[in-house]
Design an enzyme around this catalytic site. Structure first.
Site, PDB file in Angstrom:
ATOM      1  N   ASN A   9       1.416  -1.406  -0.281  1.00 23.84           N
ATOM      2  CA  ASN A   9      -0.160  -0.097  -0.224  1.00 23.84           C
ATOM      3  C   ASN A   9       1.110   1.280  -0.142  1.00 23.84           C
ATOM      4  O   ASN A   9       1.512   1.294   1.359  1.00 23.84           O
ATOM      5  CB  ASN A   9      -0.752   0.020   1.199  1.00 23.84           C
ATOM      6  CG  ASN A   9      -2.231   1.019   1.314  1.00 23.84           C
ATOM      7  OD1 ASN A   9      -2.358   2.071   0.752  1.00 23.84           O
ATOM      8  ND2 ASN A   9      -1.995   1.472   3.055  1.00 23.84           N
ATOM      9  N   TRP A  10       1.206   1.553  -1.157  1.00 22.10           N
ATOM     10  CA  TRP A  10       2.007   3.082  -1.204  1.00 22.10           C
ATOM     11  C   TRP A  10       1.443   4.365  -0.787  1.00 22.10           C
ATOM     12  O   TRP A  10       2.417   5.450  -0.457  1.00 22.10           O
ATOM     13  CB  TRP A  10       2.374   3.231  -3.061  1.00 22.10           C
ATOM     14  CG  TRP A  10       2.799   2.432  -3.782  1.00 22.10           C
ATOM     15  CD1 TRP A  10       3.845   0.692  -3.214  1.00 22.10           C
ATOM     16  CD2 TRP A  10       3.578   2.145  -4.559  1.00 22.10           C
ATOM     17  NE1 TRP A  10       3.646   0.162  -3.715  1.00 22.10           N
ATOM     18  CE2 TRP A  10       3.634   0.479  -5.351  1.00 22.10           C
ATOM     19  CE3 TRP A  10       3.039   2.905  -5.853  1.00 22.10           C
ATOM     20  CZ2 TRP A  10       4.288   0.646  -7.173  1.00 22.10           C
ATOM     21  CZ3 TRP A  10       3.634   2.745  -7.098  1.00 22.10           C
ATOM     22  CH2 TRP A  10       4.567   0.829  -7.279  1.00 22.10           C
ATOM     23  N   LYS A  11       0.017   3.883  -0.638  1.00 23.86           N
ATOM     24  CA  LYS A  11      -0.231   5.434   0.203  1.00 23.86           C
ATOM     25  C   LYS A  11      -0.301   6.653  -0.639  1.00 23.86           C
ATOM     26  O   LYS A  11       0.076   6.523  -1.826  1.00 23.86           O
ATOM     27  CB  LYS A  11      -0.081   5.725   1.438  1.00 23.86           C
ATOM     28  CG  LYS A  11      -0.367   4.596   2.147  1.00 23.86           C
ATOM     29  CD  LYS A  11       0.278   4.599   3.817  1.00 23.86           C
ATOM     30  CE  LYS A  11      -0.117   3.390   4.922  1.00 23.86           C
ATOM     31  NZ  LYS A  11      -0.120   3.394   6.032  1.00 23.86           N
ATOM     32  N   HIS A  93      -9.163   0.968   5.088  1.00 25.48           N
ATOM     33  CA  HIS A  93      -7.933   1.170   5.977  1.00 25.48           C
ATOM     34  C   HIS A  93      -8.302   2.397   6.965  1.00 25.48           C
ATOM     35  O   HIS A  93      -9.643   2.895   6.946  1.00 25.48           O
ATOM     36  CB  HIS A  93      -6.944   1.838   4.733  1.00 25.48           C
ATOM     37  CG  HIS A  93      -5.754   2.063   5.224  1.00 25.48           C
ATOM     38  ND1 HIS A  93      -5.753   3.054   6.193  1.00 25.48           N
ATOM     39  CD2 HIS A  93      -4.810   1.535   4.936  1.00 25.48           C
ATOM     40  CE1 HIS A  93      -3.990   2.570   6.312  1.00 25.48           C
ATOM     41  NE2 HIS A  93      -3.592   1.584   6.036  1.00 25.48           N
ATOM     42  N   GLU A  95      -6.663   4.848   7.442  1.00 21.54           N
ATOM     43  CA  GLU A  95      -6.719   6.337   7.462  1.00 21.54           C
ATOM     44  C   GLU A  95      -7.587   6.726   6.520  1.00 21.54           C
ATOM     45  O   GLU A  95      -8.296   7.816   7.068  1.00 21.54           O
ATOM     46  CB  GLU A  95      -5.412   6.194   6.399  1.00 21.54           C
ATOM     47  CG  GLU A  95      -4.361   5.762   7.299  1.00 21.54           C
ATOM     48  CD  GLU A  95      -3.001   5.977   7.091  1.00 21.54           C
ATOM     49  OE1 GLU A  95      -2.542   5.856   5.596  1.00 21.54           O
ATOM     50  OE2 GLU A  95      -1.945   5.483   6.933  1.00 21.54           O
ATOM     51  N   GLU A 165      -5.012  -4.545  10.831  1.00 22.14           N
ATOM     52  CA  GLU A 165      -3.861  -3.566  11.023  1.00 22.14           C
ATOM     53  C   GLU A 165      -4.573  -2.368  12.446  1.00 22.14           C
ATOM     54  O   GLU A 165      -5.244  -1.245  12.024  1.00 22.14           O
ATOM     55  CB  GLU A 165      -3.856  -2.519   9.747  1.00 22.14           C
ATOM     56  CG  GLU A 165      -3.984  -3.315   8.553  1.00 22.14           C
ATOM     57  CD  GLU A 165      -3.212  -2.264   7.632  1.00 22.14           C
ATOM     58  OE1 GLU A 165      -2.052  -1.998   6.940  1.00 22.14           O
ATOM     59  OE2 GLU A 165      -3.903  -1.240   7.094  1.00 22.14           O
ATOM     60  N   GLY A 171       2.832   3.233  10.735  1.00 26.72           N
ATOM     61  CA  GLY A 171       3.252   3.810  10.038  1.00 26.72           C
ATOM     62  C   GLY A 171       4.630   4.561  11.172  1.00 26.72           C
ATOM     63  O   GLY A 171       4.929   5.749  11.737  1.00 26.72           O
ATOM     64  N   SER A 210       3.802  -1.222   9.978  1.00 29.77           N
ATOM     65  CA  SER A 210       4.845  -1.239  10.587  1.00 29.77           C
ATOM     66  C   SER A 210       5.773  -2.806  10.339  1.00 29.77           C
ATOM     67  O   SER A 210       7.014  -3.550  10.679  1.00 29.77           O
ATOM     68  CB  SER A 210       5.698  -1.011  12.392  1.00 29.77           C
ATOM     69  OG  SER A 210       5.327   0.467  11.945  1.00 29.77           O
ATOM     70  N   GLY A 231       3.196  -0.776   4.606  1.00 35.28           N
ATOM     71  CA  GLY A 231       3.046   0.633   4.086  1.00 35.28           C
ATOM     72  C   GLY A 231       4.644   1.272   3.268  1.00 35.28           C
ATOM     73  O   GLY A 231       4.577   0.745   2.321  1.00 35.28           O
ATOM     74  N   GLY A 232       4.590   1.662   4.545  1.00 36.24           N
ATOM     75  CA  GLY A 232       6.158   2.048   3.891  1.00 36.24           C
ATOM     76  C   GLY A 232       7.299   1.293   3.223  1.00 36.24           C
ATOM     77  O   GLY A 232       8.256   1.988   2.485  1.00 36.24           O
TER      78      GLY A 232
HETATM   79  P1  PGA Z   1       3.375   0.954   7.143  1.00 32.70           P
HETATM   80  O1  PGA Z   1       1.033   0.838   6.763  1.00 32.70           O
HETATM   81  O2  PGA Z   1       3.748  -0.632   6.810  1.00 32.70           O
HETATM   82  O3  PGA Z   1       3.979   1.766   6.480  1.00 32.70           O
HETATM   83  O4  PGA Z   1       2.715   0.506   9.058  1.00 32.70           O
HETATM   84  C1  PGA Z   1       1.133  -0.268   6.282  1.00 32.70           C
HETATM   85  C2  PGA Z   1      -1.116   0.211   5.792  1.00 32.70           C
HETATM   86  O5  PGA Z   1      -1.140   1.455   6.282  1.00 32.70           O
HETATM   87  O6  PGA Z   1      -1.166  -0.716   5.440  1.00 32.70           O
END
Ligand code: PGA
Length: 248
Positions: A9-11, A93, A95, A165, A171, A210, A231-232
């Site tokens: 997930n590149w956001k 998600h 966010e 999650e 993050g 993370s 994500g990251g």
């Molecule tokens: P992260 O994000 O690996 O940067 O914690 C995961 C996600 O939000 O899917």
């Protein structure tokens, strides 16, 4: 044995050039033994789908509208995602829930839209730090999951991936320990098993928050953790590929 699943997930990161280079490196690595899904920002979906065509890599939207079509400025429908070559879509998600006020009912409607258009929904659930500290983790994730079971029916879960999650781990560099994550994954599976043991046994429940090359193997070794939503660490081909290798 459930085949592992890893999503990136590149956001809202990167550029068209970065997307192309990243996908190129991932496609070239020919990952085997694991289902890999990339979720780039929406403007890059078409190009990423074209780059992944003919490879084993699938592409998904980071979100989708709960509506079929109409006057919903800025929204992207399930049919549009399908039209540009996507096979998956994230729904709910944290966010989106946190910054866009998405409710359980909206998330359930998004999952239904994805299913209606032949996309695999990746249903995200997870508690905040305050909810965990108040001992409400099980209540929160079962409410989030239950809303989708109620709206779409248990049979739909044969075509859904669930991502656990925890909001406090996204993050933040603060990963859930393998035991903490396993506990919630087993709980989610047991919730589904009350309605359908076969579906509960075959559904992929992946962990996100993370995940890094250094912690992925121990997370994926847990009995109910079927991969990860990254994500990251999905923004670096080497990191993402090493996480895929840990799942393969
Ligand atoms: P992260 O994000 O690996 O940067 O914690 C995961 C996600 O939000 O899917």
């Amino acid at each position: 044995m459930r085949r592992k699943w890893v999503g990136g997930n590149w956001k809202m990161h990167g550029s068209r050039a970065m997307a192309t280079a990243l996908v190129g490196a991932i496609v070239e690595a020919s990952v085997e033994g694991v289902d890999v899904v990339l979720c780039p920002p929406a403007p890059y979906l078409r190009e990423v789908c074209a780059e992944c065509a003919g490879s084993s890599i699938s592409v998904g939207g980071q979100d989708l509208s709960e509506h079929e079509s109409g006057a919903y400025t800025g929204e992207i429908s399930a049919a549009m995602l399908r039209d540009v070559g996507c096979t998956h879509a994230l729904a709910g998600h944290s966010e989106r829930r946190q910054f866009h006020g998405e409710t359980d009912a909206q998330v359930a409607a998004k999952v239904a839209q994805a299913l209606a258009h032949g996309l695999t929904p990746v249903l995200c659930v997870g508690e905040t730090l305050a909810e965990r500290e108040a001992g409400r983790t099980a209540d929160v994730v079962s409410r989030q999951l239950g809303a989708v079971v109620a709206h779409c029916g248990i049979a739909a879960f044969a075509r859904i991936v669930v991502a656990y999650e925890p909001v406090w781990a996204i993050g933040t560099g603060r990963t859930a320990s393998p035991a903490q994550a396993q506990e919630v994954h087993a709980f989610l599976r047991s919730q589904l098993a009350r309605d359908d043991a076969r579906i509960a046994g075959s559904i992929r429940i992946v962990y996100g928050g993370s995940v890094k090359p250094g912690n992925s193997a121990e997370l994926f070794a847990e009995a109910d953790i079927d991969g990860g939503l990254i994500g990251g660490a999905a923004l670096q081909a080497t990191d993402f590929l090493s996480i895929c290798a840990a799942a393969g």
